[in-house]
Scaffold this motif. Structure first.
Motif, PDB file in Angstrom:
ATOM      1  N   LYS A 154       0.808  -1.212   0.000  1.00  0.00           N
ATOM      2  CA  LYS A 154       0.000   0.000   0.000  1.00  0.00           C
ATOM      3  C   LYS A 154       0.845   1.267   0.000  1.00  0.00           C
ATOM      4  O   LYS A 154       0.303   2.357  -0.072  1.00  0.00           O
ATOM      5  N   GLY A 155       2.139   1.148   0.037  1.00  0.00           N
ATOM      6  CA  GLY A 155       2.963   2.342   0.007  1.00  0.00           C
ATOM      7  C   GLY A 155       3.423   2.723  -1.387  1.00  0.00           C
ATOM      8  O   GLY A 155       4.190   3.657  -1.554  1.00  0.00           O
ATOM      9  N   THR A 156       2.948   2.007  -2.423  1.00  0.00           N
ATOM     10  CA  THR A 156       3.466   2.251  -3.762  1.00  0.00           C
ATOM     11  C   THR A 156       2.694   3.293  -4.535  1.00  0.00           C
ATOM     12  O   THR A 156       3.079   3.662  -5.633  1.00  0.00           O
ATOM     13  N   ALA A 157       1.564   3.756  -4.025  1.00  0.00           N
ATOM     14  CA  ALA A 157       0.779   4.765  -4.740  1.00  0.00           C
ATOM     15  C   ALA A 157       0.340   5.845  -3.774  1.00  0.00           C
ATOM     16  O   ALA A 157      -0.104   5.571  -2.679  1.00  0.00           O
ATOM     17  N   THR A 158       0.501   7.078  -4.175  1.00  0.00           N
ATOM     18  CA  THR A 158       0.092   8.200  -3.339  1.00  0.00           C
ATOM     19  C   THR A 158      -0.665   9.201  -4.172  1.00  0.00           C
ATOM     20  O   THR A 158      -0.624   9.172  -5.400  1.00  0.00           O
ATOM     21  N   GLY A 159      -1.365  10.113  -3.488  1.00  0.00           N
ATOM     22  CA  GLY A 159      -2.112  11.136  -4.199  1.00  0.00           C
ATOM     23  C   GLY A 159      -3.438  10.619  -4.687  1.00  0.00           C
ATOM     24  O   GLY A 159      -3.756   9.448  -4.600  1.00  0.00           O
ATOM     25  N   GLU A 160      -4.258  11.541  -5.223  1.00  0.00           N
ATOM     26  CA  GLU A 160      -5.583  11.184  -5.709  1.00  0.00           C
ATOM     27  C   GLU A 160      -5.584  11.175  -7.226  1.00  0.00           C
ATOM     28  O   GLU A 160      -4.993  12.023  -7.870  1.00  0.00           O
ATOM     29  N   GLN A 161      -6.269  10.210  -7.799  1.00  0.00           N
ATOM     30  CA  GLN A 161      -6.300  10.087  -9.247  1.00  0.00           C
ATOM     31  C   GLN A 161      -7.567   9.365  -9.648  1.00  0.00           C
ATOM     32  O   GLN A 161      -8.206   8.706  -8.843  1.00  0.00           O
ATOM     33  N   ASN A 162      -7.924   9.490 -10.917  1.00  0.00           N
ATOM     34  CA  ASN A 162      -9.044   8.735 -11.452  1.00  0.00           C
ATOM     35  C   ASN A 162      -8.549   7.390 -11.928  1.00  0.00           C
ATOM     36  O   ASN A 162      -7.440   7.269 -12.445  1.00  0.00           O
ATOM     37  N   VAL A 163      -9.377   6.367 -11.760  1.00  0.00           N
ATOM     38  CA  VAL A 163      -9.016   5.032 -12.225  1.00  0.00           C
ATOM     39  C   VAL A 163      -9.479   4.885 -13.651  1.00  0.00           C
ATOM     40  O   VAL A 163     -10.663   4.868 -13.928  1.00  0.00           O
ATOM     41  N   GLU A 164      -8.528   4.787 -14.595  1.00  0.00           N
ATOM     42  CA  GLU A 164      -8.862   4.681 -16.006  1.00  0.00           C
ATOM     43  C   GLU A 164      -8.131   3.488 -16.599  1.00  0.00           C
ATOM     44  O   GLU A 164      -7.424   2.757 -15.917  1.00  0.00           O
ATOM     45  N   GLU A 165      -8.268   3.341 -17.902  1.00  0.00           N
ATOM     46  CA  GLU A 165      -7.598   2.236 -18.595  1.00  0.00           C
ATOM     47  C   GLU A 165      -6.100   2.354 -18.398  1.00  0.00           C
ATOM     48  O   GLU A 165      -5.502   3.413 -18.589  1.00  0.00           O
ATOM     49  N   PRO A 166      -5.421   1.251 -17.987  1.00  0.00           N
ATOM     50  CA  PRO A 166      -3.992   1.298 -17.735  1.00  0.00           C
ATOM     51  C   PRO A 166      -3.193   1.543 -19.000  1.00  0.00           C
ATOM     52  O   PRO A 166      -3.641   1.288 -20.101  1.00  0.00           O
ATOM     53  N   GLY A 167      -1.971   2.011 -18.794  1.00  0.00           N
ATOM     54  CA  GLY A 167      -1.090   2.267 -19.922  1.00  0.00           C
ATOM     55  C   GLY A 167      -0.547   0.996 -20.524  1.00  0.00           C
ATOM     56  O   GLY A 167      -0.749  -0.102 -20.020  1.00  0.00           O
ATOM     57  N   ASP A 168       0.186   1.128 -21.609  1.00  0.00           N
ATOM     58  CA  ASP A 168       0.693  -0.038 -22.327  1.00  0.00           C
ATOM     59  C   ASP A 168       2.031  -0.529 -21.786  1.00  0.00           C
ATOM     60  O   ASP A 168       2.527  -1.552 -22.225  1.00  0.00           O
ATOM     61  N   ASP A 169       2.587   0.183 -20.814  1.00  0.00           N
ATOM     62  CA  ASP A 169       3.925  -0.174 -20.372  1.00  0.00           C
ATOM     63  C   ASP A 169       3.961  -1.490 -19.611  1.00  0.00           C
ATOM     64  O   ASP A 169       4.983  -2.160 -19.561  1.00  0.00           O
ATOM     65  N   ASP A 200     -14.589  -1.902 -19.116  1.00  0.00           N
ATOM     66  CA  ASP A 200     -14.851  -3.333 -19.214  1.00  0.00           C
ATOM     67  C   ASP A 200     -13.693  -4.185 -18.724  1.00  0.00           C
ATOM     68  O   ASP A 200     -13.896  -5.258 -18.166  1.00  0.00           O
ATOM     69  N   ARG A 201     -12.477  -3.725 -18.927  1.00  0.00           N
ATOM     70  CA  ARG A 201     -11.328  -4.558 -18.620  1.00  0.00           C
ATOM     71  C   ARG A 201     -11.182  -4.812 -17.124  1.00  0.00           C
ATOM     72  O   ARG A 201     -10.889  -5.919 -16.693  1.00  0.00           O
ATOM     73  N   ILE A 202     -11.413  -3.795 -16.305  1.00  0.00           N
ATOM     74  CA  ILE A 202     -11.168  -3.942 -14.876  1.00  0.00           C
ATOM     75  C   ILE A 202     -12.459  -3.987 -14.049  1.00  0.00           C
ATOM     76  O   ILE A 202     -12.416  -4.000 -12.834  1.00  0.00           O
ATOM     77  N   TYR A 203     -13.595  -4.025 -14.725  1.00  0.00           N
ATOM     78  CA  TYR A 203     -14.878  -3.976 -14.025  1.00  0.00           C
ATOM     79  C   TYR A 203     -14.974  -5.049 -12.939  1.00  0.00           C
ATOM     80  O   TYR A 203     -15.296  -4.767 -11.783  1.00  0.00           O
ATOM     81  N   SER A 204     -14.733  -6.308 -13.297  1.00  0.00           N
ATOM     82  CA  SER A 204     -14.955  -7.403 -12.350  1.00  0.00           C
ATOM     83  C   SER A 204     -14.028  -7.323 -11.144  1.00  0.00           C
ATOM     84  O   SER A 204     -14.437  -7.601 -10.010  1.00  0.00           O
ATOM     85  N   SER A 205     -12.772  -6.917 -11.358  1.00  0.00           N
ATOM     86  CA  SER A 205     -11.825  -6.805 -10.246  1.00  0.00           C
ATOM     87  C   SER A 205     -12.221  -5.689  -9.295  1.00  0.00           C
ATOM     88  O   SER A 205     -12.179  -5.843  -8.069  1.00  0.00           O
ATOM     89  N   PHE A 206     -12.619  -4.544  -9.855  1.00  0.00           N
ATOM     90  CA  PHE A 206     -13.039  -3.420  -9.005  1.00  0.00           C
ATOM     91  C   PHE A 206     -14.344  -3.733  -8.288  1.00  0.00           C
ATOM     92  O   PHE A 206     -14.528  -3.381  -7.123  1.00  0.00           O
ATOM     93  N   PHE A 207     -15.268  -4.390  -8.986  1.00  0.00           N
ATOM     94  CA  PHE A 207     -16.528  -4.770  -8.355  1.00  0.00           C
ATOM     95  C   PHE A 207     -16.275  -5.672  -7.155  1.00  0.00           C
ATOM     96  O   PHE A 207     -16.868  -5.501  -6.087  1.00  0.00           O
ATOM     97  N   GLU A 208     -15.380  -6.637  -7.311  1.00  0.00           N
ATOM     98  CA  GLU A 208     -15.062  -7.559  -6.225  1.00  0.00           C
ATOM     99  C   GLU A 208     -14.462  -6.824  -5.034  1.00  0.00           C
ATOM    100  O   GLU A 208     -14.818  -7.074  -3.881  1.00  0.00           O
ATOM    101  N   GLU A 209     -13.553  -5.886  -5.316  1.00  0.00           N
ATOM    102  CA  GLU A 209     -12.893  -5.141  -4.243  1.00  0.00           C
ATOM    103  C   GLU A 209     -13.895  -4.248  -3.503  1.00  0.00           C
ATOM    104  O   GLU A 209     -13.911  -4.193  -2.267  1.00  0.00           O
ATOM    105  N   ILE A 210     -14.735  -3.548  -4.244  1.00  0.00           N
ATOM    106  CA  ILE A 210     -15.721  -2.663  -3.624  1.00  0.00           C
ATOM    107  C   ILE A 210     -16.715  -3.461  -2.793  1.00  0.00           C
ATOM    108  O   ILE A 210     -17.084  -3.071  -1.674  1.00  0.00           O
ATOM    109  N   SER A 211     -17.160  -4.606  -3.308  1.00  0.00           N
ATOM    110  CA  SER A 211     -18.129  -5.434  -2.596  1.00  0.00           C
ATOM    111  C   SER A 211     -17.532  -6.051  -1.344  1.00  0.00           C
ATOM    112  O   SER A 211     -18.237  -6.310  -0.364  1.00  0.00           O
ATOM    113  N   THR A 212     -16.219  -6.308  -1.354  1.00  0.00           N
ATOM    114  CA  THR A 212     -15.555  -6.917  -0.207  1.00  0.00           C
ATOM    115  C   THR A 212     -15.445  -5.951   0.965  1.00  0.00           C
ATOM    116  O   THR A 212     -15.592  -6.340   2.118  1.00  0.00           O
ATOM    117  N   ASP A 213     -15.177  -4.681   0.685  1.00  0.00           N
ATOM    118  CA  ASP A 213     -15.025  -3.671   1.752  1.00  0.00           C
ATOM    119  C   ASP A 213     -15.850  -2.443   1.376  1.00  0.00           C
ATOM    120  O   ASP A 213     -15.324  -1.426   0.923  1.00  0.00           O
TER     121      ASP A 213
END
Length: 317
Positions: A154-169, A200-213
């Motif tokens: 949990k220390g690898t990301a800081t600040g506020e951002q919108n969750v969008e389609e990930p980059g190609d890197d 669509d790509r990350i919907y199921s993963s985010f849904f699972e995380e939100i539903s869990t907590d």
């Protein structure tokens, strides 16, 4: 030159299966039946059917004397019992039934259009029972996202951002695959986001995380797309913004989505598609805690070209 009708029928069935599979891939309809990660398997099957057809077509015509069923009965090869097929035996009821069982899926595949799963299927699958926590749509994927999330640094990301389609890197070759580093980055971005955008790509993963907590994400803004599902007992301002998640094939499809409330809900018909924006809240359904969305803005849209969701496959490397 002798023509063998039974061998010709077999050749026709083989080439029909090959054409059917190739056509599904050409039109993109294949992903209404299977998870895209299995595309290469169905493509291989189409090629195998084609190769078998090329072999079978050589048996349709013959100019040389043929070892027939009647010949075999007179010869010593049947002294221990006739156990092989010549293709010239009488066309019996047993053969007809066997042929019909093979041809039937071909006829339905060619003649009937692929139907997208809808609210009636969601109702049969017990949508609200699933959404209230008795099922885990991702559990069959071989990668339990909740277990994976517990090990995020949990220390690898800081600040506020919108969750969008990930980059190609960090992406892999497949649309539904990503390396574990990218997955960790996405889940950390989710935790720190002001606006959660469920592509669509990350919907199921985010849904699972939100539903869990649920409480962690209470008050966050969210944007999503889905079809309208309503269940008996819902208030006039309630509906579920739903999607079907396919783990392997359409037979194991499960519904995921968010119970939502807004004034215009009664105007929307089942199976209509909407884009919606709102605020995540917390509610209970038959004693189970689950997230709901207080919709602030919405618009009706056409059914997407790709209506289904597919779980992310995480590659550890």
């Amino acid at each position: 030159m002798k023509f063998n009708s039974q061998q010709a029928t077999r050749a026709l069935i083989l080439i029909s299966f090959s054409i059917f599979l190739f056509n599904l891939h050409y039109t993109g309809e294949i992903n209404k039946f299977i998870n895209p990660k299995y595309d290469h398997l169905s493509q291989s099957a189409a090629i195998i059917f084609l190769l078998l057809f090329l072999i079978q077509i050589t048996r349709v015509w013959s100019s040389a004397p043929v070892h027939t069923y009647s010949d075999c009965k007179k010869s010593q090869c049947c002294s221990l019992g006739h156990t092989h097929e010549h293709g010239d035996t009488p066309f019996t009821t047993k053969k007809l039934i066997s042929c019909a069982m093979i041809v039937f899926p071909l006829l339905t595949g060619f003649l009937l259009p692929a139907k997208v799963l809808d609210a009636s299927i969601a109702n049969k699958k017990g949508a609200m029972i699933t959404l209230s926590g008795s099922g885990n749509p991702d559990s069959e994927n071989g990668e339990d996202s909740r277990l994976h999330n517990k090990h995020i640094n949990k220390g690898t990301a800081t600040g506020e951002q919108n969750v969008e389609e990930p980059g190609d890197d960090l992406t892999t070759g497949s649309e539904n695959e990503m390396r574990s580093e990218e997955y960790d980055k996405l889940m950390m971005a989710l935790e720190n986001s002001e606006v959660i955008k469920l592509n669509d790509r990350i919907y199921s993963s985010f849904f699972e995380e939100i539903s869990t907590d649920v409480n962690k994400y209470k008050g966050r803004k969210i944007e999503l797309t889905g079809f309208v599902y309503k269940e008996e007992g819902f208030n006039g301002n309630q509906l579920v913004i739903s999607r079907f998640l396919i783990t392997h094939c359409v037979a194991d499809a499960g519904i995921i989505g968010f119970l939502s409330e807004f004034r215009d809900a009664s105007r929307l018909k089942k199976d209509s598609w909407i884009n919606a924006e709102g605020i995540i809240g917390v509610t209970t359904y038959k004693g189970a805690l689950l997230p709901y969305i207080k919709v602030t803005n919405w618009q009706e849209i056409a059914e997407p070209k790709k209506p289904y969701l597919y779980p992310i496959t995480i590659r550890h490397s």
